[in-house]
Design a protein around this motif. Structure first.
Motif, short mmCIF file in Angstrom:
data_model
loop_
_atom_site.label_atom_id
_atom_site.label_comp_id
_atom_site.label_asym_id
_atom_site.label_seq_id
_atom_site.Cartn_x
_atom_site.Cartn_y
_atom_site.Cartn_z
N UNK A 172 40.97 34.40 34.17
CA UNK A 172 41.60 33.13 34.58
C UNK A 172 43.06 33.07 34.15
N UNK A 173 43.36 33.63 32.98
CA UNK A 173 44.74 33.67 32.51
C UNK A 173 45.63 34.50 33.41
N UNK A 174 45.12 35.65 33.85
CA UNK A 174 45.89 36.49 34.77
C UNK A 174 46.10 35.76 36.09
N UNK A 175 45.05 35.09 36.58
CA UNK A 175 45.19 34.33 37.83
C UNK A 175 46.23 33.22 37.67
N UNK A 176 46.15 32.47 36.57
CA UNK A 176 47.09 31.36 36.36
C UNK A 176 48.52 31.89 36.25
N UNK A 177 48.69 33.00 35.54
CA UNK A 177 50.02 33.58 35.43
C UNK A 177 50.57 33.99 36.79
N UNK A 178 49.73 34.65 37.59
CA UNK A 178 50.15 35.04 38.95
C UNK A 178 50.48 33.81 39.78
N UNK A 179 49.65 32.77 39.67
CA UNK A 179 49.87 31.56 40.46
C UNK A 179 51.23 30.95 40.13
N UNK A 180 51.54 30.81 38.84
CA UNK A 180 52.79 30.16 38.48
C UNK A 180 54.01 31.02 38.81
N UNK A 221 43.64 39.98 41.55
CA UNK A 221 42.42 40.79 41.59
C UNK A 221 42.66 42.23 41.17
N UNK A 222 43.62 42.95 41.79
CA UNK A 222 43.85 44.33 41.34
C UNK A 222 44.43 44.40 39.93
N UNK A 223 45.24 43.41 39.56
CA UNK A 223 45.77 43.40 38.19
C UNK A 223 44.63 43.27 37.18
N UNK A 224 43.70 42.37 37.44
CA UNK A 224 42.54 42.21 36.56
C UNK A 224 41.71 43.47 36.51
N UNK A 225 41.53 44.12 37.65
CA UNK A 225 40.74 45.34 37.70
C UNK A 225 41.32 46.42 36.80
N UNK A 226 42.64 46.55 36.81
CA UNK A 226 43.29 47.58 36.00
C UNK A 226 43.45 47.14 34.55
N UNK A 227 43.94 45.94 34.33
CA UNK A 227 44.27 45.49 32.97
C UNK A 227 43.05 45.17 32.12
N UNK A 228 41.95 44.78 32.74
CA UNK A 228 40.78 44.34 31.98
C UNK A 228 39.64 45.36 32.01
N UNK A 229 39.95 46.61 32.29
CA UNK A 229 38.91 47.64 32.37
C UNK A 229 38.12 47.74 31.06
N UNK A 230 38.80 47.82 29.94
CA UNK A 230 38.12 47.92 28.65
C UNK A 230 37.26 46.70 28.36
N UNK A 231 37.78 45.54 28.65
CA UNK A 231 37.03 44.30 28.42
C UNK A 231 35.80 44.24 29.32
N UNK A 232 35.94 44.71 30.55
CA UNK A 232 34.81 44.72 31.48
C UNK A 232 33.71 45.67 30.99
N UNK A 233 34.11 46.83 30.45
CA UNK A 233 33.14 47.78 29.91
C UNK A 233 32.43 47.20 28.69
N UNK A 291 31.71 38.22 27.63
CA UNK A 291 31.78 37.60 28.95
C UNK A 291 32.75 36.43 28.96
N UNK A 292 32.72 35.62 27.90
CA UNK A 292 33.63 34.48 27.80
C UNK A 292 35.07 34.97 27.69
N UNK A 293 35.30 36.01 26.87
CA UNK A 293 36.64 36.56 26.73
C UNK A 293 37.14 37.13 28.06
N UNK A 294 36.29 37.89 28.75
CA UNK A 294 36.68 38.48 30.03
C UNK A 294 37.03 37.39 31.04
N UNK A 295 36.20 36.36 31.12
CA UNK A 295 36.44 35.27 32.06
C UNK A 295 37.74 34.54 31.74
#
Length: 98
Positions: free
Chosen positions: A16-24, A56-68, A8-12
């Motif tokens: 957040x890293x994907x969000x920060x990257x998108x933001x910058x 949001x969609x990037x996280x959904x696709x890129x973090x599928x394995x981590x979410x599972x 859960x910590x790794x996924x979060x």
């Protein structure tokens, strides 16, 4: 060997890293004029909303394995808690019968 951090910590952290990257990246594109600026002083809010929409969609696709993996870890913890609760109830029932 170092203990493995919680899924859960790794996924979060990854989310957040994907969000920060998108933001910058989006902030840079707005700064360079590739994307339109917000209205008046809403530039930061515009970039934040756009970063949420893109990440949001990037996280959904890129973090599928981590979410599972996180889901499996949570299910395991819930199952262990349920079995402990069932054991405690059966012990209480045994004491009450005496």
């Amino acid at each position: 060997m170092a203990p493995k951090p919680s899924a859960t910590v790794r996924y979060t952290a990854m989310r957040l890293g994907i969000f920060a990257g998108c933001f910058f990246v989006l902030w840079g594109l707005v700064f360079l004029g590739v994307l339109p600026r917000g209205l008046g002083d809403s530039n930061l809010l515009w970039v934040l909303v756009l970063a949420i929409v893109v990440s949001a969609p990037l996280s959904f696709v890129l973090l599928r394995g981590q979410r599972e993996e996180m889901s499996e870890q949570i299910v395991g913890k819930v199952d262990r808690a349920k079995s402990r609760l069932a054991e405690n109830r059966s012990m209480e029932d045994g004491v009450r019968e005496l």
